[in-house]
Motif scaffolding. Structure first.
Motif, short mmCIF file in Angstrom:
data_model
loop_
_atom_site.label_atom_id
_atom_site.label_comp_id
_atom_site.label_asym_id
_atom_site.label_seq_id
_atom_site.Cartn_x
_atom_site.Cartn_y
_atom_site.Cartn_z
N GLN A 85 0.84 -1.20 0.00
CA GLN A 85 0.00 0.00 0.00
C GLN A 85 0.87 1.25 0.00
N ARG A 86 1.88 1.28 0.86
CA ARG A 86 2.79 2.44 0.93
C ARG A 86 3.52 2.60 -0.40
N MET A 87 3.93 1.50 -1.00
CA MET A 87 4.64 1.57 -2.28
C MET A 87 3.75 2.19 -3.35
N ALA A 88 2.51 1.73 -3.44
CA ALA A 88 1.58 2.27 -4.43
C ALA A 88 1.31 3.75 -4.18
N GLU A 89 1.14 4.12 -2.93
CA GLU A 89 0.90 5.53 -2.60
C GLU A 89 2.09 6.41 -2.97
N ARG A 90 3.31 5.92 -2.76
CA ARG A 90 4.50 6.70 -3.10
C ARG A 90 4.61 6.89 -4.61
N ILE A 91 4.27 5.84 -5.36
CA ILE A 91 4.29 5.95 -6.82
C ILE A 91 3.25 6.96 -7.28
N ASP A 92 2.04 6.83 -6.76
CA ASP A 92 0.96 7.75 -7.12
C ASP A 92 1.34 9.19 -6.79
N THR A 93 1.91 9.39 -5.62
CA THR A 93 2.33 10.74 -5.21
C THR A 93 3.39 11.30 -6.15
N ALA A 94 4.28 10.44 -6.63
CA ALA A 94 5.35 10.89 -7.51
C ALA A 94 4.85 11.27 -8.90
N ILE A 95 3.84 10.56 -9.40
CA ILE A 95 3.43 10.80 -10.79
C ILE A 95 2.14 11.59 -10.94
N ALA A 96 1.28 11.61 -9.94
CA ALA A 96 -0.02 12.27 -10.06
C ALA A 96 0.06 13.75 -10.45
N PRO A 97 1.00 14.52 -9.89
CA PRO A 97 1.01 15.94 -10.24
C PRO A 97 1.63 16.26 -11.61
N LEU A 98 2.20 15.28 -12.27
CA LEU A 98 2.89 15.54 -13.54
C LEU A 98 1.89 15.59 -14.70
N ASP A 99 2.08 16.56 -15.58
CA ASP A 99 1.23 16.66 -16.76
C ASP A 99 1.52 15.53 -17.74
N SER A 100 2.79 15.12 -17.80
CA SER A 100 3.20 14.07 -18.73
C SER A 100 4.41 13.34 -18.15
N LEU A 101 4.49 12.05 -18.43
CA LEU A 101 5.65 11.26 -18.05
C LEU A 101 6.62 11.12 -19.21
N THR A 102 6.24 11.60 -20.38
CA THR A 102 7.03 11.43 -21.59
C THR A 102 8.47 11.90 -21.40
N GLY A 103 9.39 10.98 -21.70
CA GLY A 103 10.82 11.28 -21.63
C GLY A 103 11.39 11.40 -20.23
N GLN A 104 10.58 11.15 -19.22
CA GLN A 104 11.04 11.34 -17.85
C GLN A 104 11.47 10.04 -17.19
N LEU A 105 12.46 10.15 -16.32
CA LEU A 105 12.86 9.07 -15.43
C LEU A 105 12.44 9.49 -14.03
N ILE A 106 11.59 8.70 -13.43
CA ILE A 106 11.08 9.01 -12.09
C ILE A 106 11.57 7.93 -11.14
N ARG A 107 12.19 8.35 -10.06
CA ARG A 107 12.69 7.41 -9.05
C ARG A 107 11.78 7.46 -7.84
N VAL A 108 11.33 6.28 -7.42
CA VAL A 108 10.49 6.16 -6.23
C VAL A 108 11.24 5.27 -5.26
N VAL A 109 11.67 5.87 -4.16
CA VAL A 109 12.54 5.18 -3.22
C VAL A 109 11.79 4.86 -1.94
N ARG A 110 11.98 3.64 -1.47
CA ARG A 110 11.37 3.20 -0.21
C ARG A 110 11.97 4.01 0.94
N PRO A 111 11.14 4.45 1.87
CA PRO A 111 11.68 5.19 3.03
C PRO A 111 12.59 4.29 3.85
N SER A 112 13.55 4.89 4.50
CA SER A 112 14.56 4.12 5.25
C SER A 112 14.03 3.61 6.59
N ASN A 113 12.91 4.11 7.07
CA ASN A 113 12.39 3.62 8.36
C ASN A 113 11.16 2.80 8.21
#
Length: 113
Positions: A85-113
């Motif tokens: 669930q946390r993983m999906a939420e982090r991905i959604d948070t990273a990409i939801a505000p973007l108008d387009s993903l075209t040509g982009q590299l997006i890194r979604v990193v697991r929190p350390s704690n």
């Protein structure tokens, strides 16, 4: 919302959670491309042909593919998180505000704690 192509190792549960968040997720398995030994280049080419961003745990290889050619509809590289669930939420948070993903590299990193 985003059109995503989840590679073979990407957690199925996260793909399903992303769908509940409104993303259009196609998995390698659903596309009939599982267990065929398809290269990462072919995974990305399939995504490009289908106007989708790749979502993967295979960070190293897909970062290299992005560096070689940014002509794609996005690459989302993730660190694995047992809390799906946390993983999906982090991905959604990273990409939801973007108008387009075209040509982009997006890194979604697991929190350390």
């Amino acid at each position: 919302m985003a059109r995503l192509y989840a590679d073979e190792q990407f957690p199925r549960a996260v793909s399903e959670l992303l769908r509940t968040m409104g993303h259009d997720v196609l998995t390698v398995q659903e596309a009939g491309n599982a267990n065929l030994g398809i290269s990462d280049e072919a995974v990305l080419a399939f995504a490009v042909r289908n106007l989708r961003a790749v979502i993967t745990l295979n960070r190293y290889d897909f970062v290299q593919l992005h560096r070689a050619d940014q002509n794609h509809f996005g690459i989302i590289v993730c660190t694995n998180d047992p809390d799906r669930q946390r993983m999906a939420e982090r991905i959604d948070t990273a990409i939801a505000p973007l108008d387009s993903l075209t040509g982009q590299l997006i890194r979604v990193v697991r929190p350390s704690n």
